[in-house]
Design a protein around this motif. Structure first.
Motif, short mmCIF file in Angstrom:
data_model
loop_
_atom_site.label_atom_id
_atom_site.label_comp_id
_atom_site.label_asym_id
_atom_site.label_seq_id
_atom_site.Cartn_x
_atom_site.Cartn_y
_atom_site.Cartn_z
N MET A 44 0.81 -1.22 0.00
CA MET A 44 0.00 0.00 0.00
C MET A 44 0.84 1.27 0.00
O MET A 44 0.34 2.35 -0.30
CB MET A 44 -0.92 0.00 1.23
CG MET A 44 -2.06 -1.01 1.16
SD MET A 44 -3.08 -1.00 2.67
CE MET A 44 -3.80 0.64 2.58
N THR A 45 2.12 1.16 0.32
CA THR A 45 2.98 2.34 0.40
C THR A 45 3.28 2.89 -1.00
O THR A 45 3.30 2.14 -1.98
CB THR A 45 4.29 2.01 1.11
OG1 THR A 45 5.01 1.03 0.34
CG2 THR A 45 4.04 1.46 2.50
N PRO A 46 3.54 4.18 -1.13
CA PRO A 46 3.85 4.77 -2.45
C PRO A 46 5.10 4.19 -3.10
O PRO A 46 5.21 4.16 -4.32
CB PRO A 46 4.05 6.26 -2.13
CG PRO A 46 3.33 6.48 -0.84
CD PRO A 46 3.45 5.20 -0.08
N TRP A 47 6.04 3.70 -2.27
CA TRP A 47 7.30 3.18 -2.81
C TRP A 47 7.12 1.85 -3.54
O TRP A 47 8.00 1.41 -4.27
CB TRP A 47 8.32 3.01 -1.68
CG TRP A 47 8.55 4.29 -0.94
CD1 TRP A 47 9.28 5.36 -1.35
CD2 TRP A 47 8.01 4.62 0.34
NE1 TRP A 47 9.24 6.36 -0.40
CE2 TRP A 47 8.47 5.93 0.65
CE3 TRP A 47 7.19 3.96 1.25
CZ2 TRP A 47 8.13 6.58 1.83
CZ3 TRP A 47 6.84 4.61 2.44
CH2 TRP A 47 7.31 5.89 2.72
N ALA A 48 5.98 1.19 -3.35
CA ALA A 48 5.75 -0.11 -3.97
C ALA A 48 5.21 -0.01 -5.38
O ALA A 48 5.21 -0.99 -6.12
CB ALA A 48 4.79 -0.95 -3.12
#
Length: 461
Positions: A44-48
């Protein structure tokens, strides 16, 4: 004294809850759920994501569940949506799920307590079938070594082929080779290509090694351990009943699946119709192997004939070997149900298989797993038919693929509504854990009856 006794009795519900929480089935489900939720949080994180935007809970949960349950169904294209971090996380979740929850729990228990309780030993033995309680530590080590060895060999083959024949740079070939090796052996079906492996439809150096790795992972670790033991002790020629049933049924299903899919699609212009004879045989074999719960495809599944989809449904529902990376009800369950039916038809009071009498408990476990699995698939199919516009062929294929943790799809996964995605997510989770936990629970729960009621026979048929 009465006061002390009453105060002690007040803790009984709590003690009962703690005992239930320590049951092997609860540990298995809880461990898988924890890994799924952890993977969901990271995805769910933006880095993924490649775009650097946060992924919604629904899509992240679906992807994490599909990876941990080594299914391969996707709502977001793996190749174009996820970043390098996202792909690494998906690969790690696949490895954890494929390693097997029993092996994972065994490692945790060994690290924390350095010994097993009786319940955990029995549960581990149930998952590893023919292995004795004292061999659990070696089972965990063996599972790890087999997994890493097969994945390393396949990765080497894929890296060399991609770099030397398809023009990939060595770093890119290494990335793609390792990911697809992990995905193949663990029967996950995740691919870093939008078209899965369709672009390699005429390359046997890609399709055949991937198919062989899928078969290896789907056989189950007890089969590999028995092969290893026989290799070390050449004088020992007695094979276990589990080995003979698994190996024999696997060969039969692979041959039947390859033959039926190849013949049914032979003249279909949208699939095998335009291929040469060698190409038809190659892709027919590949698609005969994939329903063992791998999920890769070199042909457009959505263009297959309804008869081919039905054959694939049956193969996906059966799945692969016990205690392996495959899903489904398992080939042993399918074979045992067949043996029971054959004995009933012949009017025999007991079931005999390959020179052995089949245990009554095993018969009951096989029938319970098979019938409950059929019921679950039918209920989910009915719900999706009532809430979507898709045909029975498409919906049944999707639900069986999810339950069997296969990952093949006719292309409707991303188009399902939120209810459909949540239902498929639940079905993947149940399909991965249900047969294992149900069989374990049935094996551990043996109760005696103090009396029998009067017998009466109803009309059958």
């Amino acid at each position: 004294m009465a006061f002390a006794r009453s105060r002690f009795d007040g803790w009984r519900p709590l003690r009962g809850l703690l005992v239930r929480l320590q049951h092997p089935s609860v540990i298995v489900v809880g461990s898988f759920a924890a890994v799924v939720l952890a993977g969901t949080a990271v995805l769910m994180t933006p880095w993924a994501s490649r775009e650097g935007t946060a992924t919604g809970f629904e899509n992240a949960l679906f992807t994490a569940t599909s990876a941990v349950c080594v299914t391969g169904l996707i709502v977001l294209d793996t190749a174009s949506y996820w970043s390098g971090l996202g792909i690494v996380v998906i690969g790690a979740l696949i490895q954890i799920g494929g390693f097997g929850i029993m092996a994972l729990v065994s490692v945790v228990v060994l690290l924390l307590a350095h010994r097993f309780g009786l319940r955990m030993q029995l549960s581990a033995q149930m998952e590893t079938k023919s292995l004795s309680i004292g061999e659990v530590r070696r089972v965990v080590q063996g599972v790890f070594l087999v997994s890493v060895s097969v994945e390393a060999v396949l990765a080497l083959v894929l890296v060399l082929r991609l770099a030397l024949h398809h023009g990939y740079s060595w770093p890119r070939a290494l990335e793609y080779g390792v990911f697809h090796a992990v995905s193949a052996f663990n029967n996950a079906g995740f691919a870093l290509y939008t078209d899965s492996l369709v672009r390699f439809e005429s390359d046997p150096w890609i399709l055949v090694p991937v198919a062989l790795a899928v078969i290896a992972g789907g056989l189950g670790f007890p089969v590999w351990f028995e092969l290893w033991r026989h290799a070390r002790h050449s004088g020992r020629r007695q094979w276990s009943l589990h080995f003979k049933i698994t190996a024999g049924t696997t060969v039969l299903l692979l041959a039947a699946g390859t033959a039926l899919i190849t013949l049914l699609e032979w003249r279909n212009p949208a699939t095998l119709g335009t291929y040469t004879t060698a190409g038809k045989l190659l892709n027919g074999f590949f698609h005969g192997v994939m329903p063992r719960t791998a999920g890769f495809n070199s042909l457009d599944v959505g263009e297959m004939r309804p008869s081919t989809l039905l054959v694939t449904d049956v193969l996906m529902f059966i799945g692969g070997g016990s205690a392996g990376t495959a899903g489904g009800i398992k080939v042993t369950t399918f074979a045992l149900v067949g043996f029971v039916l054959w004995a009933i038809v012949r009017g025999e009071p007991s079931v005999h298989v390959m020179g052995r009498r089949l245990d009554t408990g095993a018969q009951q476990q096989a029938l319970a797993v098979a019938l409950l699995s059929i019921g679950g698939v039918m209920v989910c199919t009915l719900i999706l038919l009532s809430t979507t516009r898709f045909s029975l062929d498409q919906v049944l294929f999707e639900t069986v693929s999810a339950f069997g943790t296969v990952g093949l799809s006719t292309g409707i996964t991303a188009e399902l509504p939120t209810l459909g995605h949540l239902l498929i997510t639940l079905l993947m989770f149940v399909g991965r854990l249900g047969p294992i936990t149900l069989a374990t629970a049935l094996a551990l729960r043996t109760t005696g009856r103090r009396y029998e009621l009067p017998e009466e026979r109803p009309i059958v048929g």
